[in-house]
Motif scaffolding. Sequence first.
Motif, short mmCIF file in Angstrom:
data_model
loop_
_atom_site.label_atom_id
_atom_site.label_comp_id
_atom_site.label_asym_id
_atom_site.label_seq_id
_atom_site.Cartn_x
_atom_site.Cartn_y
_atom_site.Cartn_z
N ILE A 26 1.04 -1.15 -0.22
CA ILE A 26 0.19 0.33 -0.35
C ILE A 26 1.11 1.53 0.21
O ILE A 26 1.63 1.31 0.64
CB ILE A 26 -1.02 0.02 1.17
CG1 ILE A 26 -1.87 -1.39 1.01
CG2 ILE A 26 -1.83 1.57 1.54
CD1 ILE A 26 -2.72 -0.99 2.29
N THR A 27 0.89 1.87 -1.19
CA THR A 27 1.17 3.58 -0.90
C THR A 27 0.62 4.65 -0.74
O THR A 27 -0.45 4.20 -0.82
CB THR A 27 1.81 4.11 -2.40
OG1 THR A 27 0.50 3.65 -3.16
CG2 THR A 27 3.35 2.97 -2.90
N ALA A 28 0.77 5.73 -0.47
CA ALA A 28 0.03 6.62 0.75
C ALA A 28 1.25 7.56 1.01
O ALA A 28 2.02 8.13 1.11
CB ALA A 28 -0.72 6.44 2.30
N ARG A 29 0.14 8.91 1.04
CA ARG A 29 0.66 10.44 1.34
C ARG A 29 0.52 10.70 2.99
O ARG A 29 2.34 11.19 2.64
CB ARG A 29 -0.52 11.44 0.80
CG ARG A 29 -0.40 11.37 -0.90
CD ARG A 29 -1.22 12.15 -0.72
NE ARG A 29 -0.53 13.87 -0.43
CZ ARG A 29 -0.63 15.35 -0.42
NH1 ARG A 29 -2.29 15.17 -0.73
NH2 ARG A 29 0.14 16.43 -0.28
N LEU A 30 0.16 9.52 3.48
CA LEU A 30 0.98 9.96 4.44
C LEU A 30 -0.27 8.45 5.63
O LEU A 30 -0.71 7.72 5.18
CB LEU A 30 -0.19 10.90 5.32
CG LEU A 30 -0.03 11.01 7.18
CD1 LEU A 30 1.19 11.79 7.42
CD2 LEU A 30 -1.49 11.90 7.64
N VAL A 31 1.02 8.19 7.04
CA VAL A 31 0.79 6.79 7.63
C VAL A 31 0.69 7.18 8.97
O VAL A 31 0.80 8.26 9.58
CB VAL A 31 2.20 6.12 7.57
CG1 VAL A 31 1.74 5.10 8.65
CG2 VAL A 31 2.22 5.66 6.19
N VAL A 32 -0.81 7.31 9.62
CA VAL A 32 -1.03 6.97 11.21
C VAL A 32 -0.51 5.84 11.64
O VAL A 32 -1.36 4.88 11.42
CB VAL A 32 -2.51 7.81 11.35
CG1 VAL A 32 -2.86 7.88 12.57
CG2 VAL A 32 -2.63 8.24 9.96
#
Length: 403
Positions: free
Chosen positions: A142-148
């Motif tokens: 999974i790619t994302a702009r932000l990881v929480v």
Amino acid sequence: MTDTDVAVIGAGLAGSTTAAILGRAGIPATLIDPHPVYPPDLRCEKLDRGQVAILHKTGLDGIALSAATFDGATRDGKAWIARFGRVIDKRPGGQYGILYDDLVNVMRSAVPPEVSNVVAKAIRITTGDDRQEISLSNGSVITARLVVLANGLSVALKDQLGIERTVTSPCHSITLAFDIKPHPAKPFDFAALTYYPERARDRMAYLTLFPIGTSMRANLMVYRTMDDPWLREMRHNPERGLFALMPNLRRLIGDIEVVGPVKIRPADLYVSLGHRQAGIVLVGDAYASSCPAAGNGAGKVFTDVERLCNVHIPNWLASPGMAADKINQFYDDPVKRAYDETSTSWAYQLRSMSIEEGISWSIQRRLRFFVGAAISAACKIGVLSDGNQFVPEGWTQRLRDRT
């Protein structure tokens, strides 16, 4: 490979609430957790009015307190405050009892279907100023702009990123949780009861009895070590252990039977170091722990999530990149910082107030009850039309809510 704006790792209270808020706001998000249903876990079992007020800012308070798919939260009635076997105050209720796993699963039910729910474990993470990449146990990425990062006590991913967990107070407190029923069977005389220690040397913060559904739940907060012989007594003969610790308690609750096992959970106080990094933000216990005896863990989670989702993430996503200067805005948020500082301060203050011996601490303990009684009297004078009580903000709010 799946792409999203925000990837939330961990679907406990912090993660599921985050995913629910983001999804309802129309922000593309993915929730990652290896458990399709959150398993039983001894953590928060009560929400006070201050915590519900924070939750209200997220728009999820109604769901959390009245979900029909679970027993729901049980609001207590008039709460007795007692010590030495005597009732020293009776206060209007306002707290909600709900098992932690029920609360988490309620929050999961609030996550809209637009949020992708991935049942897998995050095993590797790579972060940067623009995109983040998460490798999962099922082989997907999974790619994302932000990881929480909301995976609680787990340290594996943080170790990969060079984020350290520093324990500031090992085994700061121990929570014992169990259900009780009167023996012989008859209703208790109280709707809820908080009982304070009779001696500082007992190393006890308080016992609180409150309803969850049809059961009377007991949370007993102590300051001991896990090899303490009294803990063994509580496991094998809890009725005897309970009255050995509080001999005069029997005057108020009579003979009781402990129903089911006694759950015991120690809690360390710890903080994260090296967490100010691009592309990833830590919330809840992933960032820092709180003391269950102080009773502000849920409020700390809700404050983190409310500030992150209502204020910072929408602003961050409005411009390119996810550099560390953006992430730092969350950690430096004055509302978050104030709650974190209060949480830590109250954890140490309550421990000292409970177990320190000497004249000065004895005087402070007596003043604590006088102040509490004065606040209660003021509340009774200022009853609002809807039956709620007016309570001043700040430390008096904390004292009023936790007692």
